[in-house]
Each structure stands twice: as C-alpha cells, then as structure tokens.
Design a protein around this motif. Structure first.
Motif, PDB file in Angstrom:
ATOM      1  N   PRO A   1       0.802  -1.239   0.136  1.00 52.31           N
ATOM      2  CA  PRO A   1       0.154  -0.038   0.008  1.00 52.31           C
ATOM      3  C   PRO A   1       0.906   1.264   0.074  1.00 52.31           C
ATOM      4  CG  PRO A   1      -0.829  -1.645   1.579  1.00 52.31           C
ATOM      5  CD  PRO A   1       0.297  -2.165   1.071  1.00 52.31           C
ATOM      6  N   ALA A   2       1.970   1.075   0.481  1.00 53.50           N
ATOM      7  CA  ALA A   2       2.974   2.223   0.624  1.00 53.50           C
ATOM      8  C   ALA A   2       3.453   2.938  -0.726  1.00 53.50           C
ATOM      9  CB  ALA A   2       4.078   2.239   1.570  1.00 53.50           C
ATOM     10  N   THR A   3       3.566   2.040  -1.732  1.00 53.30           N
ATOM     11  CA  THR A   3       4.268   2.199  -2.928  1.00 53.30           C
ATOM     12  C   THR A   3       3.249   1.954  -4.259  1.00 53.30           C
ATOM     13  OG1 THR A   3       5.152  -0.082  -2.996  1.00 53.30           O
ATOM     14  CG2 THR A   3       6.585   1.892  -2.032  1.00 53.30           C
TER      15      THR A   3
ATOM     16  N   LEU B   1      -1.688   4.861  -6.323  1.00 48.44           N
ATOM     17  CA  LEU B   1      -3.033   5.196  -5.768  1.00 48.44           C
ATOM     18  C   LEU B   1      -4.168   5.113  -6.326  1.00 48.44           C
ATOM     19  CD1 LEU B   1      -2.877   9.084  -4.187  1.00 48.44           C
ATOM     20  CD2 LEU B   1      -3.484   6.825  -2.941  1.00 48.44           C
TER      21      LEU B   1
ATOM     22  N   ALA C   1      -5.646   1.811  -5.138  1.00 52.15           N
ATOM     23  CA  ALA C   1      -5.829   1.619  -3.633  1.00 52.15           C
ATOM     24  C   ALA C   1      -7.463   1.290  -3.057  1.00 52.15           C
ATOM     25  CB  ALA C   1      -5.078   2.665  -2.889  1.00 52.15           C
TER      26      ALA C   1
ATOM     27  N   VAL D   1      -7.698   4.494   1.245  1.00 55.54           N
ATOM     28  CA  VAL D   1      -6.640   5.613   1.038  1.00 55.54           C
ATOM     29  C   VAL D   1      -6.976   6.571   2.432  1.00 55.54           C
ATOM     30  CG1 VAL D   1      -6.283   7.706  -0.207  1.00 55.54           C
ATOM     31  CG2 VAL D   1      -6.861   5.612  -1.339  1.00 55.54           C
TER      32      VAL D   1
ATOM     33  N   THR E   1       1.880   8.281   6.629  1.00 55.79           N
ATOM     34  CA  THR E   1       2.270   7.133   5.893  1.00 55.79           C
ATOM     35  C   THR E   1       2.370   5.805   6.658  1.00 55.79           C
ATOM     36  OG1 THR E   1       3.303   8.567   4.410  1.00 55.79           O
ATOM     37  CG2 THR E   1       3.897   6.371   3.977  1.00 55.79           C
TER      38      THR E   1
ATOM     39  N   ALA F   1       0.080   2.560   6.386  1.00 60.37           N
ATOM     40  CA  ALA F   1       0.624   1.272   6.045  1.00 60.37           C
ATOM     41  C   ALA F   1       0.385   0.116   7.137  1.00 60.37           C
ATOM     42  CB  ALA F   1       2.045   1.229   6.149  1.00 60.37           C
TER      43      ALA F   1
ATOM     44  N   SER G   1      -3.207   3.195   1.701  1.00 62.40           N
ATOM     45  CA  SER G   1      -2.274   4.027   0.807  1.00 62.40           C
ATOM     46  C   SER G   1      -2.609   5.612   1.314  1.00 62.40           C
ATOM     47  CB  SER G   1      -2.403   3.978  -0.411  1.00 62.40           C
ATOM     48  OG  SER G   1      -2.514   2.456  -1.024  1.00 62.40           O
TER      49      SER G   1
ATOM     50  N   ARG H   1       1.177  11.587  -5.357  1.00 56.27           N
ATOM     51  CA  ARG H   1       0.332  11.194  -4.155  1.00 56.27           C
ATOM     52  C   ARG H   1      -0.961  12.076  -3.900  1.00 56.27           C
ATOM     53  NH1 ARG H   1       0.213   6.046  -2.287  1.00 56.27           N
ATOM     54  NH2 ARG H   1       1.964   5.602  -3.487  1.00 56.27           N
TER      55      ARG H   1
END
Ligand SMILES: Cc1cc2nc3c(=O)[nH]c(=O)nc-3n(C[C@H](O)[C@H](O)[C@H](O)COP(=O)(O)OP(=O)(O)OC[C@H]3O[C@@H](n4cnc5c(N)ncnc54)[C@H](O)[C@@H]3O)c2cc1C
Length: 346
Positions: free
Chosen positions: A196-198, A201, A204, A207, A232, A236, A241, A258
């Motif tokens: 989810p961090a990378t 978006l 996702a 969010v 963030t 996570a 995200s 983002r």
C-alpha cells in the motif's frame, strides 16, 4: 453463447470495453472504460458473474469465465472481436498486459494511455493520449480499427436507469498458453499483493488523505514532512495508501504522485479518510464514490465533512498521534513537538 456463434454473428457492436476481472474484483477505471465505450462491455476473468452490478455505466455485459492468461486470452478473443472497431481496455496492470497482445493478435494499432477515445461515423478513431508522464496530451487520429487503453479516473460514470442485460459467453482456453509457443503466457510463480505504501494510488482500496489542516500553524517543512511520514506509517499499518491535497504537494511535503484530484490522481477506494482536508471541488472530484468516507476537521461545516459518512470534529494531528500510539507506531519527536506547540495559546 459459444465462441463459434459469436464469431459468426457480430454481437458486440462497433465499440466495446474489455475488462479483466480477478477473483470477482474489477480494476480501477473499469466503469470509466465502459462509459467511454458507450455501455457495452466484455468482462473476462475469474468469478466474473458478480461484477456486473459494479458497472453502473453498463447497458450490456458479456461475461466470460476464464483463468486463461493474457497471451491465450488475446488469441482466443481476437477472432470474436474482429467486427469491433474500437476495443477499449482500462490501463490497469491486466489491461496494459492484455492490450498489446490483443493488438498484435488482431493486427491493429495500439493507442495506449488515452484520456478520451471515440469512433467517428466514418470509422475513424480519434483519441487524446497522455504523454511525458501525463504532462501533455497528444491528439491521434487513426483511420482503421484500433485497441485503446484508457487511463483510470479520466472520466465520470454514465449511470444507466436500468440494470444491464447480462449474457455468458465461452472463450476457448487459448492455444497460446502452450509452453514454447510464440505467444506463450509466462508461468505464474506467485501472486504478490501490492505494498500500500508504494502502489499506484488509483488501485488502492483504502486511502488516507492528508490536507493542510494536518500541519500545525507555524510548523516548518521538517515538522510537516515528519507529520506526513507518520500519516504514511499509520496508513501502512492498516493496509491503506496515503494521498494528499494539492496544498500539501505544492509545499513539497508529499510527492505529486500522491496528489488526489483533478490535477492529480483519480482514486476509487472503498474507504477514504481525510485528515484536515477542506474538500475543495478539485480534490473531491478525484475521490470517486467511496463506500465509506470519514472527515477529520475542526470545521464541522467544511465541504469534506458535509459529504462524509462520519465527521470527526477535532484536531487532525492530535487524532493521528493518538491512533499511532494505539497501533504502536512510533511518533517522531518533531511531530510531538509540533502537537505541543499547536496547543500553546498564540
Ligand atoms: C486549476 C486547479 C486545480 C486544482 N487541482 C487540485 C487537485 O488535483 N487536488 C487538490 O487537492 N486540490 C487541487 N486544487 C486546489 C484546491 O482548490 C484546494 O486549494 C486544495 O484542495 C485545498 O487543500 P487543503 O484542503 O489541504 O487546504 P485548505 O483549503 O487550506 O483546507 C485545510 C482544512 O483543514 C482544516 N483544519 C485547519 N486546522 C485543522 C486542525 N487543527 N485539525 C483538523 N482540521 C483542520 C480547515 O478547516 C480546512 O478545512 C486545484 C486548484 C486549482 C485552481
């Protein structure tokens, strides 16, 4: 309907959306693609029977239950789709994988990354394509049938008054799946869920968005970056995200990839939690239609809280820190100092 019947009678019309479903889940941008194609869609994939209700823009849904990979699918779909002049796929990972293979199998050009595509009465396809990392659009006119991928989030749905007609079709297993074949599918070793961090978006399902209200007045860039770092980390921990408003990305506290909104990314999450986000039109236009929306804001009457299912009228950073502590996410000293200074009377 069997593949032979479908090939014999061109049932699909001149424009068709083609969407790959995985375990009943549609990719981001699926309904946009259906709307752009005019309502007709062929959904191919696994557990596709459940997906028709998630396509409000669909007037006619053909369902092909198949676990065939992209090479085999392209080979088996090419003859069925040959009467269709404009085949539109969402530019999702599966769509981007299938589209070039389909274009090759059909002997057609591929117009990739469109924000608009249409079929003229003279059979000409015109499309606006995103280029230079989305900084420019290039208009392309194509005098022959084409395969086009549509970027997710570039258009709104065109909901239908009535539920779509739904028909099941059969597609063959695909000759190309054989190992060593010219267009053999790669062997799937494992399916790894995106981080989810990378992850993109747009794909996702959860969010957490941060706006200017998350940064205490008078805080410097270092404190602000620490605040968004904490956001963030917290996101996570719950498999979400992080997104942001343009005020945040313009300030350099988060990267532009983002940014949610008309000049950022269009998202389609099930859950959107907005911390200190005012809910400006340009931001809200990019959040899709989440099943659950939560707004954390000191202003109970701001637009974001007005459209939220749950509005929490409280200090956004104070709440974020409290959530972090409950989830055992370490809170940087810079953030703690920022909370303390925001509580001091000015
Ligand atoms: C052509 C154009 C395109 C644009 N495109 C985009 C886009 O793609 N995406 C986008 O996001 N914006 C976009 N914008 C900008 C948009 O108009 C808004 O300015 C922006 O979304 C506002 O960001 P914000 O909500 O973070 O900040 P603000 O509008 O400053 O709102 C901050 C919010 O935080 C709240 N708040 C303050 N203190 C606290 C606290 N302690 N705790 C909790 N809440 C608090 C306030 O009540 C307020 O609601 C665009 C603008 C233009 C003109």
């Amino acid at each position: 309907l069997s593949a032979d019947l479908l090939a014999e009678h061109s049932v699909f019309g001149k424009s068709l959306a083609l969407v790959v479903a995985r375990d009943g889940r549609l990719p981001a941008g699926a309904d946009d693609t259906v709307a752009e194609a005019g309502g007709a869609v062929l959904v191919a994939g696994t557990a596709s029977a459940t997906v028709a209700e998630s396509l409000p823009s669909a007037s006619h849904v053909w369902l092909a239950e198949t676990s065939t990979g992209p090479a085999g699918l392209a080979e088996s779909l090419a003859p069925l789709l040959s009467p269709v002049e404009l085949v539109l796929l969402p530019a999702s990972p599966d769509g981007r994988d299938l589209a070039p293979r389909l274009a090759v199998s059909m002997g057609r050009p591929l117009l990739a990354g469109a924000v608009r595509a249409s079929l003229g009465g003279n059979g000409e396809i015109s499309a606006d394509l995103l280029r230079l990392d989305g900084r420019v659009t290039v208009e392309v006119r194509c005098g022959e049938p084409a395969v086009v991928t549509l970027a997710p989030g570039v258009r709104t749905a065109s909901p239908r008054a009535h539920p779509p007609a739904v028909e099941r079709i059969q597609v063959s297993g695909g000759l190309a799946a054989r190992a060593g074949g010219q267009a053999a599918d790669p062997e799937v070793v494992a399916l790894v869920e995106p981080d989810p961090a990378t992850m993109d978006l747009a794909d996702a399902t959860r969010v957490i968005g941060g706006g200017a209200g998350l940064v205490p007045r008078g805080a410097g860039d270092k404190e602000a970056e620490a605040v968004f770092g904490l956001l963030t980390e917290v996101a996570a921990t719950i498999g979400a995200s992080v997104g942001a408003t343009r005020v945040v990305t313009d300030a350099g506290w988060m990267g532009y990839q983002r940014q949610i909104g008309t000049t950022g990314v269009g998202i389609r999450p099930d859950l959107y939690v907005a911390f200190g986000v005012s809910g400006a039109t340009q931001h809200v236009a990019g959040i899709g239609n989440p099943r659950d929306t939560v707004s954390v804001n000191t202003d109970a009457s701001c637009p974001m809280t007005s459209i939220a299912d749950l509005g929490l009228v409280t200090d956004a950073l104070g709440l974020l820190v409290e959530i972090a502590e409950r989830l055992d996410v370490p809170v940087p000293i810079l953030v703690r100092d920022a909370v303390i200074s925001s509580e001091e009377p000015s």
